[in-house]
Enzyme design. Structure first.
Site, short mmCIF file in Angstrom:
data_model
loop_
_atom_site.label_atom_id
_atom_site.label_comp_id
_atom_site.label_asym_id
_atom_site.label_seq_id
_atom_site.Cartn_x
_atom_site.Cartn_y
_atom_site.Cartn_z
CE LYS A 194 1.05 8.54 -3.32
NZ LYS A 194 0.53 8.08 -2.00
CG HIS B 299 -6.75 4.40 -5.54
ND1 HIS B 299 -5.68 4.96 -6.20
CD2 HIS B 299 -6.24 3.85 -4.41
CE1 HIS B 299 -4.58 4.78 -5.49
NE2 HIS B 299 -4.89 4.10 -4.41
CE1 TYR C 21 -4.85 -3.63 -3.13
CE2 TYR C 21 -2.56 -3.13 -2.66
CZ TYR C 21 -3.80 -2.74 -3.08
OH TYR C 21 -4.02 -1.43 -3.44
#
Length: 298
Positions: free
Chosen positions: A172, A241, A276
């Protein structure tokens, strides 16, 4: 300057100067189209805080969640800030407005066993496409790539995979990062590269190609992954994803190194990676519930 012209000019600057991805610019355009519809005959210079509060309340009443409204407000806030810098509005009517809260959804990840089942070799009806698919999915899971990053790879990455066991990825905002490539992914890539010319058209630089020989599309990658998950008998819908989430949660479970996972995922902030740790705790909680004598009584 009309609202339409102002929106086009701002989005062009975001794309050309800030190098935002086409996907992000497209999302911003949709968010600003909502603003134009909500404004009706109201001019940009006349929009006040109470207008924005009413627009957001209307969208929320129509079922738009907190995350979507937060992104919408962010787009509006940036747009009005840009207008303010050019003297087209007196103040930013989005300042101080917060979207309604919504429950934070944790990303879905496969278990280690489910991932192994998904990536197990099997006889595909089309061996060339099967080799390509396995190489794509092994690389997804091995390196935690985004879908856009995977489809943008060219054949020149094969040398660094073979010699250094890593690849450079353009993420990105055009940010480059090095990511490791595991042995299983290297094997799958070597198998794919040996048969790729049977599918790729002459001169095509893309590493992964579709049936017509050109660069594979994100939609086709999604379709092939869904197809493979069904073939391998996985009980849940698997999307690209999800392999990135699985990579992150499995590495974190094994290493506990949040900063390393952040670097490999290409997150600008460790706050994005911390989700996570919740997945890791869920794994620990399941072990606890199945093993602790008092937990079993629940």
């Amino acid at each position: 300057m009309t609202p339409g012209v102002a929106v086009d000019t701002w989005l062009a600057e975001l794309s050309d100067q800030r190098r935002l991805s086409p996907h992000t610019v497209s999302n911003y355009r949709r968010d600003l189209q909502k603003l134009q519809v909500a404004m009706g005959e109201t001019s940009l210079a006349s929009v006040q805080v109470h207008h924005v509060r009413r627009y957001i309340a209307q969208f929320h009443g129509q079922g738009l969640g907190g995350r979507s409204l937060a992104r919408t407000l962010s787009a509006w806030r940036g747009f009005f800030a840009w207008l303010g810098e050019r003297g087209l509005v007196q103040a930013n009517p989005c300042d101080g407005i917060r979207p309604p809260k919504s429950p934070r959804l944790l990303p879905k990840a496969l278990s280690v066993d489910e991932t192994a089942r998904l990536l197990a070799p099997f006889e595909d009806d089309d061996p060339v496409q099967g080799a390509r698919d396995l190489a794509m999915f092994e690389l997804f899971y091995s390196s935690g790539l985004r879908l856009a990053e995977l489809v943008s790879l060219d054949c020149d990455v094969l040398d660094s995979v073979a010699h250094e066991g890593e690849i450079r990825v353009l993420g990105k905002r055009s940010k480059l990062r090095l990511v490791p490539v595991g042995s299983k992914a290297r094997e799958a890539l070597a198998t794919w590269s040996a048969v790729r010319d049977g599918l790729a058209r002459p001169g095509e630089q893309a590493l992964f190609v579709g049936q017509r020989g050109g660069r594979i599309s994100p939609r086709l990658v999604e379709a092939r992954l869904t197809r493979r998950a069904i073939q391998m008998g996985l009980p849940t819908h698997v999307h690209p994803h999800m392999l990135r989430h699985s990579f992150a949660s499995h590495v974190l479970q094994s290493s506990g190194d949040l900063r390393a996972v952040q670097e490999m995922l290409g997150h600008a902030s460790v706050a994005s990676t911390q989700v996570y740790t919740h997945l890791d705790f869920q794994h620990l909680a399941k072990v606890y519930d199945s093993a602790h004598p008092r937990a079993k009584s629940k």
